[in-house]
Scaffold this motif. Structure first.
Motif, mmCIF file in Angstrom:
data_model
loop_
_atom_site.group_PDB
_atom_site.id
_atom_site.type_symbol
_atom_site.label_atom_id
_atom_site.label_comp_id
_atom_site.label_asym_id
_atom_site.label_seq_id
_atom_site.Cartn_x
_atom_site.Cartn_y
_atom_site.Cartn_z
ATOM 1 N N GLN A 337 5.487 53.565 47.490
ATOM 2 C CA GLN A 337 4.572 54.694 47.677
ATOM 3 C C GLN A 337 3.731 54.946 46.427
ATOM 4 O OE1 GLN A 337 7.693 57.570 48.593
ATOM 5 N NE2 GLN A 337 7.023 57.647 50.715
ATOM 6 N N MET A 338 3.909 54.150 45.395
ATOM 7 C CA MET A 338 3.162 54.327 44.156
ATOM 8 C C MET A 338 1.683 54.064 44.395
ATOM 9 S SD MET A 338 5.359 55.220 41.871
ATOM 10 C CE MET A 338 7.081 55.095 41.374
ATOM 11 N N ASP A 339 0.837 54.813 43.700
ATOM 12 C CA ASP A 339 -0.607 54.643 43.884
ATOM 13 C C ASP A 339 -1.214 53.701 42.849
ATOM 14 O OD1 ASP A 339 -0.466 56.177 41.602
ATOM 15 O OD2 ASP A 339 -1.499 57.930 42.451
ATOM 16 N N THR A 340 -0.353 52.974 42.121
ATOM 17 C CA THR A 340 -0.842 52.054 41.085
ATOM 18 C C THR A 340 -0.866 50.612 41.569
ATOM 19 O OG1 THR A 340 1.403 51.868 40.198
ATOM 20 C CG2 THR A 340 -0.021 53.549 39.230
ATOM 21 N N VAL A 341 -0.600 50.378 42.849
ATOM 22 C CA VAL A 341 -0.430 49.007 43.343
ATOM 23 C C VAL A 341 -1.663 48.136 43.120
ATOM 24 C CG1 VAL A 341 1.320 49.564 45.068
ATOM 25 C CG2 VAL A 341 -1.099 49.798 45.655
ATOM 26 N N GLY A 342 -2.832 48.749 43.110
ATOM 27 C CA GLY A 342 -4.057 47.982 42.946
ATOM 28 C C GLY A 342 -4.506 47.807 41.512
ATOM 29 N N ASP A 343 -3.695 48.253 40.552
ATOM 30 C CA ASP A 343 -4.076 48.120 39.144
ATOM 31 C C ASP A 343 -4.200 46.650 38.754
ATOM 32 O OD1 ASP A 343 -3.935 50.835 39.084
ATOM 33 O OD2 ASP A 343 -2.286 50.964 37.625
ATOM 34 N N ALA A 344 -5.099 46.368 37.824
ATOM 35 C CA ALA A 344 -5.312 44.996 37.361
ATOM 36 C C ALA A 344 -4.050 44.384 36.777
ATOM 37 C CB ALA A 344 -6.434 44.981 36.317
ATOM 38 N N LEU A 345 -3.123 45.220 36.321
ATOM 39 C CA LEU A 345 -1.857 44.731 35.763
ATOM 40 C C LEU A 345 -1.127 43.836 36.750
ATOM 41 C CD1 LEU A 345 0.271 44.937 33.444
ATOM 42 C CD2 LEU A 345 1.197 46.932 34.651
ATOM 43 N N TYR A 346 -1.317 44.080 38.062
ATOM 44 C CA TYR A 346 -0.569 43.350 39.087
ATOM 45 C C TYR A 346 -1.412 42.291 39.801
ATOM 46 C CZ TYR A 346 2.065 47.638 38.283
ATOM 47 O OH TYR A 346 2.719 48.689 37.694
ATOM 48 N N ASP A 347 -2.534 41.909 39.205
ATOM 49 C CA ASP A 347 -3.404 40.924 39.843
ATOM 50 C C ASP A 347 -2.803 39.523 39.873
ATOM 51 O OD1 ASP A 347 -5.334 42.705 40.519
ATOM 52 O OD2 ASP A 347 -6.765 42.146 38.943
ATOM 53 N N ASN A 348 -1.654 39.338 39.233
ATOM 54 C CA ASN A 348 -0.990 38.030 39.266
ATOM 55 C C ASN A 348 -0.024 37.908 40.442
ATOM 56 O OD1 ASN A 348 0.872 39.889 38.364
ATOM 57 N ND2 ASN A 348 1.381 38.815 36.463
ATOM 58 N N ILE A 349 -0.004 38.890 41.336
ATOM 59 C CA ILE A 349 0.878 38.883 42.504
ATOM 60 C C ILE A 349 0.030 38.677 43.754
ATOM 61 C CG2 ILE A 349 2.532 40.212 43.868
ATOM 62 C CD1 ILE A 349 3.173 41.819 41.345
ATOM 63 N N PHE A 350 0.360 37.635 44.538
ATOM 64 C CA PHE A 350 -0.361 37.341 45.773
ATOM 65 C C PHE A 350 0.601 37.408 46.958
ATOM 66 C CE2 PHE A 350 -2.751 35.274 42.402
ATOM 67 C CZ PHE A 350 -4.062 35.637 42.693
ATOM 68 N N ASN A 351 0.211 38.170 47.980
ATOM 69 C CA ASN A 351 1.024 38.349 49.182
ATOM 70 C C ASN A 351 0.293 37.736 50.374
ATOM 71 O OD1 ASN A 351 2.801 40.250 47.659
ATOM 72 N ND2 ASN A 351 0.982 41.558 47.737
ATOM 73 N N ILE A 352 0.896 36.706 50.986
ATOM 74 C CA ILE A 352 0.269 36.030 52.124
ATOM 75 C C ILE A 352 0.862 36.588 53.410
ATOM 76 C CG2 ILE A 352 0.030 33.847 53.351
ATOM 77 C CD1 ILE A 352 0.076 34.049 49.544
ATOM 78 N N LEU A 353 -0.012 37.012 54.353
ATOM 79 C CA LEU A 353 0.412 37.761 55.532
ATOM 80 C C LEU A 353 -0.170 37.156 56.804
ATOM 81 C CD1 LEU A 353 -0.540 41.246 54.028
ATOM 82 C CD2 LEU A 353 1.669 40.073 53.822
ATOM 83 N N ASN A 354 0.615 37.162 57.879
ATOM 84 C CA ASN A 354 0.178 36.711 59.193
ATOM 85 C C ASN A 354 -0.176 37.947 60.030
ATOM 86 O OD1 ASN A 354 -0.172 35.666 61.759
ATOM 87 N ND2 ASN A 354 1.831 34.672 61.874
ATOM 88 N N PRO A 355 -1.406 38.068 60.548
ATOM 89 C CA PRO A 355 -1.801 39.264 61.302
ATOM 90 C C PRO A 355 -0.945 39.519 62.541
ATOM 91 C CG PRO A 355 -3.725 37.965 60.718
ATOM 92 C CD PRO A 355 -2.531 37.131 60.383
ATOM 93 N N SER A 356 -0.291 38.486 63.087
ATOM 94 C CA SER A 356 0.547 38.654 64.273
ATOM 95 C C SER A 356 1.985 39.009 63.925
ATOM 96 C CB SER A 356 0.541 37.367 65.115
ATOM 97 O OG SER A 356 -0.747 37.087 65.590
#
Length: 479
Positions: A337-356
């Motif tokens: 629930q943290m609002d910092t998820v989009g900070d540049a500090l975490y730009d080294n994390i990639f999450n791959i998602l299937n829309p289905s």
């Protein structure tokens, strides 16, 4: 003849006096029959009471035996006994290929799509990746991580008594030239009884994971020690932990990370801190690199562990420099629930998602949940050019697994509608904890989708086939 004098009972009840001998005989017979019935009932029912008492006694004995068995297993775990043998300390990969530089290795794992039969995927690897910018998406590294995440799931069978399954992680990482490995967390987390113990004792906020190391060399001769962390997905009682979102008020905070994932991630970070400190000693952590990967619950845990490693670079006790932390996750649930998820500090994390896939949609974004880092979406039903890309994916899946692809991309429509309806019926995470929230969620789930069919889109092998069928430009940033 004058009428007889009524008795007191007759007078009180207003009933007519009875003097007929036949009637008296009938009444006596009725009383005798009633008494006989009671006696017969007494004769018939004692065995039922005895059975109930016996069943109760057996239940008490079973409960006591289970309690003793749980206590004994906990003591075994404390002493490191009674499990498939595996050293606690990192052990050398004796059959390591020792390969360095750039190469391709065959890596085997199991998949539910083939009835848990073993399949093999070619994995391209390059040590030079870990001298590149971790915030620049690397499709070949993502492919390798998709496979290693599936291997983390396959490893569980090796840690079950009597199993003849190979040590999939050890074999995979040896093929990739890693020097040593620790899979100690799989002990006491892979047997059925151990999952029962975790359920009873409430110790299910855990995961199984491996930590392996390799000395890698960059294009200019610089060196690093790479720590690879591959995290297993939900297993046994850990499914209960997936529902443990926690309560920020308990921590006197406005928002927290998902508690079940947070506890598991903290274990990994603490393990890494001990191991890295012992390995580097006074040399510092400047030449350490970290790679995190996982699928589903493993993805959520890897995502949080990577974010904590990122956070630590801002303090005095870093596990590794920020420019040497890499993370690729697949089918990652919403986890904070943290609002910092989009900070540049975490730009080294990639999450791959299937829309289905419904798993990455839970807990709901409308409840305030998100993921650290950047989301990348696989092609989805209804997207431009989907049919041609899906045809490639199906061919890749058949080549990889030897069977037809089981997932139905059209499920995306039902999943979208389901998430919208749950969000409307259950506006907040707190509402989910109410009886009405549970009923609404379960009712919507089973009335709108086929859960077993939708879960096909969650399979690691489906993600792997998509990753191998696509190039980097065909993944879309999440909107």
């Amino acid at each position: 003849m004058p009428s007889p004098v009524p008795s007191a009972t007759d007078a009180a009840t207003g009933s007519a006096p009875t003097s007929d001998p036949g009637s008296q005989a009938d009444a006596a017979s009725a009383r005798a029959a009633t008494a006989h019935g009671r006696a017969s009932t007494r004769r018939r029912h004692p065995w039922r009471r005895r059975v109930l008492v016996l069943l109760l006694a057996l239940a008490l004995v079973a409960a006591a035996a289970l309690a003793l068995a749980v206590q004994h297993r906990q003591e075994q775990e404390r002493l490191g006994l009674g499990a498939v043998s595996a050293p606690e300390a990192p052990r050398a990969l004796e059959h390591s290929s020792g390969r360095t530089g750039a190469f391709t290795a065959d890596v085997s794992f199991t998949t539910m799509a083939t009835g848990a039969a073993t399949v093999t995927a070619p994995v391209r690897w390059d040590d030079a990746w870990f001298f590149e910018d971790p915030t620049a998406y690397n499709h070949d590294l993502a492919r390798a991580c998709a496979v290693l995440s599936a291997v983390a799931n396959a490893e569980s069978a090796y840690y079950q008594a009597g199993s003849t399954a190979p040590a999939y992680l050890e074999e995979a990482l040896a093929a990739l030239g890693f020097d040593d490995i620790s899979t100690a967390s799989y002990r006491y987390r892979s047997e059925i009884f151990d999952e029962v113990v975790d359920f009873i004792t409430g110790t299910d906020d855990v995961v199984a994971y491996s930590v392996a190391t390799k000395r890698v060399t960059g294009p200019n001769g610089q060196e690093k020690t790479l720590y690879l962390v591959s995290v297993r997905g939900s297993y046994g009682a850990e499914w209960l932990s997936d529902l443990n979102m926690g309560d920020a008020a308990h921590y006197e905070m406005q928002a927290i990370d998902h508690e079940g994932f947070m506890r598991a991630a903290n274990e990994i970070v603490d393990d890494l801190a001990r191991r890295i400190t012992a390995d580097v000693q006074d040399a510092g952590t400047g030449d350490v690199a970290l790679l995190f990967c996982g699928h589903s619950r493993g993805a959520a845990t890897a995502n949080l562990a990577a974010s904590y490693a990122d956070d630590m670079t801002q303090g005095l006790r870093a596990l590794a420099p920020l420019e040497s932390i890499y993370c690729y996750t697949f089918a990652t649930p919403e986890l904070t629930q943290m609002d910092t998820v989009g900070d540049a500090l975490y730009d080294n994390i990639f999450n791959i998602l299937n829309p289905s896939d419904i798993v990455p949609r839970m807990p709901l974004a409308s409840w305030g949940y998100a993921r650290y880092g950047r989301d990348l979406t696989l092609p989805g039903f209804g997207d431009e050019g989907f049919d041609e890309r899906f045809a490639r994916m199906r061919a890749t899946f058949k080549e990889l697994c030897g069977v037809e692809n089981p997932y139905v991309p059209e499920d995306r429509v039902q999943v979208d509608a389901l998430i919208e309806d749950i969000g409307a019926a259950v506006p907040t995470a707190d509402d989910l904890a109410t009886p009405g929230g549970v009923v609404s969620t379960v009712g919507n789930l089973f009335s709108q989708i086929n859960p077993l069919q939708v879960l096909y889109g969650h399979y690691p092998s489906v993600y792997i086939a998509w990753m191998y069928a696509l190039d980097a430009a065909e993944l879309s940033p999440a909107s």
